[in-house]
Scaffold this motif. Structure first.
Motif, PDB file in Angstrom:
ATOM      1  N   HIS A 294     -26.287 -18.971  67.394  1.00 19.62           N
ATOM      2  CA  HIS A 294     -26.998 -17.937  66.642  1.00 19.62           C
ATOM      3  C   HIS A 294     -28.464 -18.311  66.562  1.00 19.62           C
ATOM      4  O   HIS A 294     -28.815 -19.469  66.268  1.00 19.62           O
ATOM      5  CB  HIS A 294     -26.440 -17.796  65.225  1.00 19.62           C
ATOM      6  N   VAL A 295     -29.343 -17.343  66.791  1.00 18.85           N
ATOM      7  CA  VAL A 295     -30.772 -17.594  66.731  1.00 18.85           C
ATOM      8  C   VAL A 295     -31.367 -16.839  65.539  1.00 18.85           C
ATOM      9  O   VAL A 295     -31.075 -15.659  65.328  1.00 18.85           O
ATOM     10  CB  VAL A 295     -31.478 -17.194  68.053  1.00 18.85           C
TER      11      VAL A 295
ATOM     12  N   THR B 285     -25.562 -14.647  69.294  1.00 20.79           N
ATOM     13  CA  THR B 285     -25.943 -13.605  68.337  1.00 20.79           C
ATOM     14  C   THR B 285     -27.382 -13.826  67.899  1.00 20.79           C
ATOM     15  O   THR B 285     -27.908 -14.934  67.991  1.00 20.79           O
ATOM     16  CB  THR B 285     -25.027 -13.595  67.094  1.00 20.79           C
ATOM     17  N   ASN B 286     -28.000 -12.748  67.409  1.00 18.18           N
ATOM     18  CA  ASN B 286     -29.381 -12.866  66.940  1.00 18.18           C
ATOM     19  C   ASN B 286     -29.537 -12.264  65.549  1.00 18.18           C
ATOM     20  O   ASN B 286     -28.557 -11.885  64.906  1.00 18.18           O
ATOM     21  CB  ASN B 286     -30.349 -12.224  67.943  1.00 18.18           C
ATOM     22  N   SER B 287     -30.775 -12.155  65.091  1.00 20.12           N
ATOM     23  CA  SER B 287     -31.059 -11.699  63.726  1.00 20.12           C
ATOM     24  C   SER B 287     -31.604 -10.285  63.712  1.00 20.12           C
ATOM     25  O   SER B 287     -32.474  -9.942  62.893  1.00 20.12           O
ATOM     26  CB  SER B 287     -32.037 -12.676  63.048  1.00 20.12           C
TER      27      SER B 287
ATOM     28  N   LEU C  18     -24.008 -23.602  67.071  1.00 18.78           N
ATOM     29  CA  LEU C  18     -25.412 -24.009  67.016  1.00 18.78           C
ATOM     30  C   LEU C  18     -26.206 -22.914  66.329  1.00 18.78           C
ATOM     31  O   LEU C  18     -26.199 -21.769  66.777  1.00 18.78           O
ATOM     32  CB  LEU C  18     -25.979 -24.247  68.418  1.00 18.78           C
ATOM     33  N   LEU C  19     -26.864 -23.267  65.239  1.00 22.49           N
ATOM     34  CA  LEU C  19     -27.803 -22.361  64.578  1.00 22.49           C
ATOM     35  C   LEU C  19     -29.207 -22.778  64.967  1.00 22.49           C
ATOM     36  O   LEU C  19     -29.659 -23.877  64.613  1.00 22.49           O
ATOM     37  CB  LEU C  19     -27.639 -22.416  63.052  1.00 22.49           C
TER      38      LEU C  19
ATOM     39  N   LEU D 100     -33.231 -18.606  75.095  1.00 20.84           N
ATOM     40  CA  LEU D 100     -31.844 -19.054  75.214  1.00 20.84           C
ATOM     41  C   LEU D 100     -31.124 -18.471  76.421  1.00 20.84           C
ATOM     42  O   LEU D 100     -29.940 -18.771  76.638  1.00 20.84           O
ATOM     43  CB  LEU D 100     -31.067 -18.689  73.943  1.00 20.84           C
ATOM     44  N   LEU D 101     -31.805 -17.675  77.199  1.00 22.98           N
ATOM     45  CA  LEU D 101     -31.145 -17.030  78.342  1.00 22.98           C
ATOM     46  C   LEU D 101     -31.253 -17.895  79.593  1.00 22.98           C
ATOM     47  O   LEU D 101     -31.655 -17.433  80.658  1.00 22.98           O
ATOM     48  CB  LEU D 101     -31.736 -15.638  78.568  1.00 22.98           C
TER      49      LEU D 101
END
Length: 329
Positions: free
Chosen positions: A70-71, A93-95, A44-45, A79-80
């Protein structure tokens, strides 16, 4: 067989979508379509990142949850939720790294705007009023940067470069940090607050940091100090902030994030003297979407090749720990 990738969007797609589609079986979903398309997806992006839709659409059967989420943002607080956090088979994962320099520049701009009263100048110009007046220096002033991750570090370096005295606030106290010099925590934090002319919030929003700037912290700040928030709105208890601004104990605030976004029209923050309101855009500079998309594409290539993913979030802590990587997912 290629992974099945769901891209959650709000009408704007990643600018490198064709390259992403070459590596994964890609489908695009709005918030309304996500409950139908998410179950059984491999990836999921979250291209649309600040939304409750993921939690609301998350499959009840954990075996149907995506292996990787991934966000396209630095913050992952939306998302937590328990079903994702507690599922050890789901990697988040994040940016991290995309926004650092842009936000540091924005913070410097906000501090200059407050010290030089640019909003007042623009208002006088609008009224065609000629009002010479003194402004403040920022050189030699003290900035406490609360949050010692990459964004906080970029802010610290930027403010040091213009002659400000900088210290940090984080989980672990230390006296020899390369960017902050001294990092305060616990008992040493309140004296640092009492000395700071500017308190800059750049921390992630986690259960431990929610409303960390409460009435007692605001009362501990130096009279005439200013608060700058480029972290998350939930870091600040806004009701006592409004009170401290209204009674003049704090000289002002520059706020890019809020507990409720968009900021309600009825909020007193819109009209308060000395307050700058911006719509969660501190990191949005020319090319920012391309940078976000390129980071995801790199990580997608890593997954295809079986290499470690970048920016793996510790789901219990709510942020990326330095050196964190996952061999496979």
């Amino acid at each position: 067989m290629a992974d099945r990738l769901v891209v959650l969007h709000q009408g704007i797609l990643p600018p490198n979508a064709e390259h992403i589609e070459a590596l994964a079986d890609t489908v695009y979903a709005t918030e309304e379509e996500l409950p139908l398309l998410l179950p059984g997806a491999d990836i999921l992006l979250c291209w649309h990142s600040i939304t409750p839709a993921v939690a609301e659409s998350w499959p009840e059967d954990p075996t149907l949850a995506p292996a990787w989420v991934h966000v396209a943002a630095a913050g992952v607080d939306s998302l937590l939720f328990p079903a994702l956090v507690d599922n050890a088979d789901v990697v988040l994962t994040n940016s991290r790294g995309v926004y650092d320099q842009a936000i540091a520049e924005y913070v410097l701009g906000l501090i200059l705007a407050l010290a030089k009263d640019f909003p007042g100048t623009w208002e006088h110009q609008r009224r065609r009023e000629w009002r010479p007046r003194d402004s403040e220096r920022i050189g030699g002033r003290t900035a406490l940067v609360w949050g010692t991750g990459p964004i906080g570090r970029a802010v610290a370096r930027m403010l040091r470069a213009v002659g400000m005295r900088v210290c940090g606030a984080g989980r672990t106290a230390r006296a020899d940090d390369p960017d902050f010099g001294t990092v305060h925590e616990g008992a040493s934090l309140r004296p640092a607050l009492a000395d700071a002319d500017y308190v800059i919030l750049a921390a992630p929003l986690t259960p431990a940091t929610r409303c960390m700037v409460d009435a007692s912290i605001l009362a501990a700040m130096k009279p005439g100090a200013r608060l700058v928030n480029v972290g998350r709105g939930g870091l600040v208890d806004e009701e006592p902030l409004v009170k401290h601004l209204a009674d003049g104990r704090l000289a002002g605030a520059a706020l890019d994030v809020f507990a409720q976004e968009p900021l309600p029209a009825a909020s007193p923050l819109w009209d308060m003297p000395g307050v700058i309101v911006s719509p969660h855009t501190a990191g949005e500079v020319t090319g920012w979407r391309a940078d976000l998309a390129d980071l995801f594409l790199e990580n997608l290539g890593r997954r295809v090749e079986g290499r470690p993913l970048r920016n793996v979030v510790d789901k219990e802590k709510g942020y990326v720990r330095d050196g964190t990587a996952l061999e496979s997912c």
